[in-house]
Design a protein around this motif. Sequence first.
Motif, PDB file in Angstrom:
ATOM      1  N   THR A  27       6.768   5.447   7.301  1.00 43.31           N
ATOM      2  CA  THR A  27       5.752   4.443   7.602  1.00 43.31           C
ATOM      3  C   THR A  27       6.423   3.154   8.050  1.00 43.31           C
ATOM      4  N   SER A  28       5.718   2.378   8.844  1.00 43.88           N
ATOM      5  CA  SER A  28       6.258   1.102   9.308  1.00 43.88           C
ATOM      6  C   SER A  28       6.095   0.000   8.269  1.00 43.88           C
ATOM      7  N   ASN A  29       5.194   0.228   7.302  1.00 48.91           N
ATOM      8  CA  ASN A  29       4.921  -0.812   6.301  1.00 48.91           C
ATOM      9  C   ASN A  29       4.386  -0.151   5.037  1.00 48.91           C
ATOM     10  N   PHE A  30       4.841  -0.628   3.893  1.00 52.14           N
ATOM     11  CA  PHE A  30       4.390  -0.048   2.626  1.00 52.14           C
ATOM     12  C   PHE A  30       2.904  -0.284   2.367  1.00 52.14           C
ATOM     13  N   ARG A  31       2.290  -1.168   3.143  1.00 54.27           N
ATOM     14  CA  ARG A  31       0.852  -1.387   2.920  1.00 54.27           C
ATOM     15  C   ARG A  31       0.050  -0.138   3.273  1.00 54.27           C
ATOM     16  N   TRP A  32       0.641   0.765   4.070  1.00 51.28           N
ATOM     17  CA  TRP A  32      -0.046   2.014   4.423  1.00 51.28           C
ATOM     18  C   TRP A  32       0.155   3.090   3.363  1.00 51.28           C
ATOM     19  N   ALA A  33       0.987   2.826   2.389  1.00 53.09           N
ATOM     20  CA  ALA A  33       1.242   3.817   1.340  1.00 53.09           C
ATOM     21  C   ALA A  33       0.031   3.939   0.419  1.00 53.09           C
ATOM     22  N   LYS A  34      -0.234   5.145  -0.017  1.00 47.31           N
ATOM     23  CA  LYS A  34      -1.339   5.364  -0.947  1.00 47.31           C
ATOM     24  C   LYS A  34      -0.947   4.885  -2.345  1.00 47.31           C
ATOM     25  N   SER A  35      -1.944   4.415  -3.062  1.00 45.82           N
ATOM     26  CA  SER A  35      -1.716   4.047  -4.454  1.00 45.82           C
ATOM     27  C   SER A  35      -1.787   5.307  -5.310  1.00 45.82           C
ATOM     28  N   ALA A  36      -1.336   5.190  -6.550  1.00 43.33           N
ATOM     29  CA  ALA A  36      -1.400   6.335  -7.462  1.00 43.33           C
ATOM     30  C   ALA A  36      -2.845   6.786  -7.664  1.00 43.33           C
ATOM     31  N   ARG A  37      -3.758   5.825  -7.670  1.00 44.87           N
ATOM     32  CA  ARG A  37      -5.176   6.166  -7.837  1.00 44.87           C
ATOM     33  C   ARG A  37      -5.690   6.951  -6.632  1.00 44.87           C
ATOM     34  N   CYS A  71       3.246  15.267  -8.587  1.00 45.28           N
ATOM     35  CA  CYS A  71       3.297  15.167  -7.128  1.00 45.28           C
ATOM     36  C   CYS A  71       3.774  13.764  -6.772  1.00 45.28           C
ATOM     37  N   SER A  72       4.730  13.693  -5.847  1.00 45.56           N
ATOM     38  CA  SER A  72       5.288  12.404  -5.446  1.00 45.56           C
ATOM     39  C   SER A  72       5.290  12.299  -3.922  1.00 45.56           C
ATOM     40  N   PHE A  73       4.668  11.245  -3.404  1.00 47.60           N
ATOM     41  CA  PHE A  73       4.774  10.915  -1.989  1.00 47.60           C
ATOM     42  C   PHE A  73       5.915   9.904  -1.871  1.00 47.60           C
ATOM     43  N   LEU A  74       6.992  10.293  -1.199  1.00 46.63           N
ATOM     44  CA  LEU A  74       8.179   9.443  -1.077  1.00 46.63           C
ATOM     45  C   LEU A  74       8.133   8.730   0.275  1.00 46.63           C
ATOM     46  N   TYR A  75       7.761   7.463   0.244  1.00 46.05           N
ATOM     47  CA  TYR A  75       7.595   6.677   1.460  1.00 46.05           C
ATOM     48  C   TYR A  75       8.912   6.031   1.880  1.00 46.05           C
ATOM     49  N   MET A  76       9.214   6.095   3.193  1.00 44.21           N
ATOM     50  CA  MET A  76      10.420   5.485   3.764  1.00 44.21           C
ATOM     51  C   MET A  76      10.023   4.586   4.925  1.00 44.21           C
ATOM     52  N   LEU A  77      10.526   3.375   4.922  1.00 41.02           N
ATOM     53  CA  LEU A  77      10.235   2.437   6.004  1.00 41.02           C
ATOM     54  C   LEU A  77      11.029   2.799   7.251  1.00 41.02           C
ATOM     55  N   THR A  78      10.383   2.679   8.410  1.00 40.40           N
ATOM     56  CA  THR A  78      11.043   2.969   9.679  1.00 40.40           C
ATOM     57  C   THR A  78      11.494   1.696  10.387  1.00 40.40           C
ATOM     58  N   ARG A  79      11.236   0.549   9.771  1.00 37.07           N
ATOM     59  CA  ARG A  79      11.639  -0.736  10.336  1.00 37.07           C
ATOM     60  C   ARG A  79      12.453  -1.515   9.300  1.00 37.07           C
ATOM     61  N   PRO A 103      13.507  -4.669   6.993  1.00 33.68           N
ATOM     62  CA  PRO A 103      14.567  -4.117   6.146  1.00 33.68           C
ATOM     63  C   PRO A 103      14.204  -2.733   5.621  1.00 33.68           C
ATOM     64  N   LEU A 104      15.101  -1.778   5.793  1.00 35.38           N
ATOM     65  CA  LEU A 104      14.840  -0.403   5.388  1.00 35.38           C
ATOM     66  C   LEU A 104      14.741  -0.304   3.866  1.00 35.38           C
ATOM     67  N   ASP A 105      13.848   0.558   3.428  1.00 36.62           N
ATOM     68  CA  ASP A 105      13.636   0.722   1.992  1.00 36.62           C
ATOM     69  C   ASP A 105      12.853   2.008   1.778  1.00 36.62           C
ATOM     70  N   ALA A 106      12.711   2.395   0.546  1.00 33.93           N
ATOM     71  CA  ALA A 106      11.917   3.577   0.191  1.00 33.93           C
ATOM     72  C   ALA A 106      11.285   3.342  -1.169  1.00 33.93           C
ATOM     73  N   LYS A 107      10.152   3.988  -1.381  1.00 35.22           N
ATOM     74  CA  LYS A 107       9.522   3.922  -2.707  1.00 35.22           C
ATOM     75  C   LYS A 107       8.666   5.161  -2.921  1.00 35.22           C
ATOM     76  N   PRO A 108       8.730   5.750  -4.103  1.00 36.88           N
ATOM     77  CA  PRO A 108       7.886   6.899  -4.416  1.00 36.88           C
ATOM     78  C   PRO A 108       6.582   6.466  -5.085  1.00 36.88           C
ATOM     79  N   VAL A 109       5.530   7.203  -4.804  1.00 37.03           N
ATOM     80  CA  VAL A 109       4.260   7.047  -5.524  1.00 37.03           C
ATOM     81  C   VAL A 109       4.010   8.392  -6.200  1.00 37.03           C
ATOM     82  N   THR A 110       4.031   8.410  -7.528  1.00 37.38           N
ATOM     83  CA  THR A 110       4.031   9.668  -8.277  1.00 37.38           C
ATOM     84  C   THR A 110       2.848   9.744  -9.239  1.00 37.38           C
ATOM     85  N   ILE A 111       2.277  10.934  -9.325  1.00 31.66           N
ATOM     86  CA  ILE A 111       1.194  11.185 -10.278  1.00 31.66           C
ATOM     87  C   ILE A 111       1.473  12.494 -11.008  1.00 31.66           C
ATOM     88  N   ALA A 112       0.831  12.669 -12.144  1.00 27.75           N
ATOM     89  CA  ALA A 112       0.875  13.923 -12.889  1.00 27.75           C
ATOM     90  C   ALA A 112      -0.557  14.294 -13.243  1.00 27.75           C
TER      91      ALA A 112
END
Length: 360
Positions: free
Chosen positions: A148-158, A184-192, A194-203
Amino acid sequence: MAHNPGLPDRLQHISASQCKQFAECKRKWWYQKIVGVSAPTTGAQALGTDVHALLEGWARNGALWLKEQRAEPRAGEVTPWQIAMQAVPYLPKHGPDLLPELNMANPGPSLPRFPFAIGEARFPFVGFIDLLVPARGTAPKVIDYKTTSNFRWAKSARELRSDPQAVAYLRWVHLLYGVRKAECSFLYMLTRRPLDAKPVTIALDSVEVAREWSTLNRTVDEMHAIALKAPREEMDPDGIVAPRNRSACDAYGGCAHRGRCLGAEHRAPQAFFKSLNDLVRKPRPEKKEIETMPPKPNKSPSLREMMDSNLPTLYVNAFPTKGPSPVLLETYLAPLLASAARETGLPSIEVMEYGKWRPV
């Protein structure tokens, strides 16, 4: 997958991407799945595919293999390798038990194969799990890679708890292992940068998954009903079978079917082009010699003069604080465009944002 005569020709199986697309805009799903008009692959999608391939290679071959895939970027370039490396800290410990790019319809010789169907018509549910981590003392875990280009497009755990992809994958894992809970974990990676990554995980436990799976079943039944209403050649120009969602037209940089959807015609509007040709070919009046007058000073009219005149005032990146309330340009042009559509025989002529046009 063998053809099932009991199902619509163009709807032989269901996938998570179909369910997401249907929820986003039924008409978009109709064009791509039922009519068969596919959208071109975007640059962002191609980049995501390259990143997925690198992370699949990591799961199969290990960290050393991934390091060896490094390529020197050009000035200002962000490479798939640089993006994939951001995910490494959030990946599980590498081992032979990891199951990358797992086909739910045919998981391979090491896992049992079982029917995974959805809806009253029992559509086969198909898909590939990016990475399945079997239970290592805890619950099994599904990991899906997202660029994704921005973490704002990442889904929340909810949001993830009712996401069709997360629900379907967890349902499959519950059936595969017979467990009460899975992650289940959606592992988001920035394509712009500063590069970064963050997982959103649920059980989710089996009761929660069954509840969400039931909701997804009802969505699939609605998809089935729409698929049966008209043959695939029917373009449904009025949106009766598959209504459009106007709020989704600009999603993800603009829908590839926007021109087709709003125009609702696949032929050249001959009446419209004829009227343009007549206008161009219309003879110009002969020039008459007139007495020249001294030029008037180039003075811009004041705001009060423009407001008092009968001509409309166009505000760009501004909003008046005095005078009557302004009218949106789209609202002001609506009767003019409707009149032009009637005269040219077009179903409609609509205003589109700059840069949002897509060829039909």
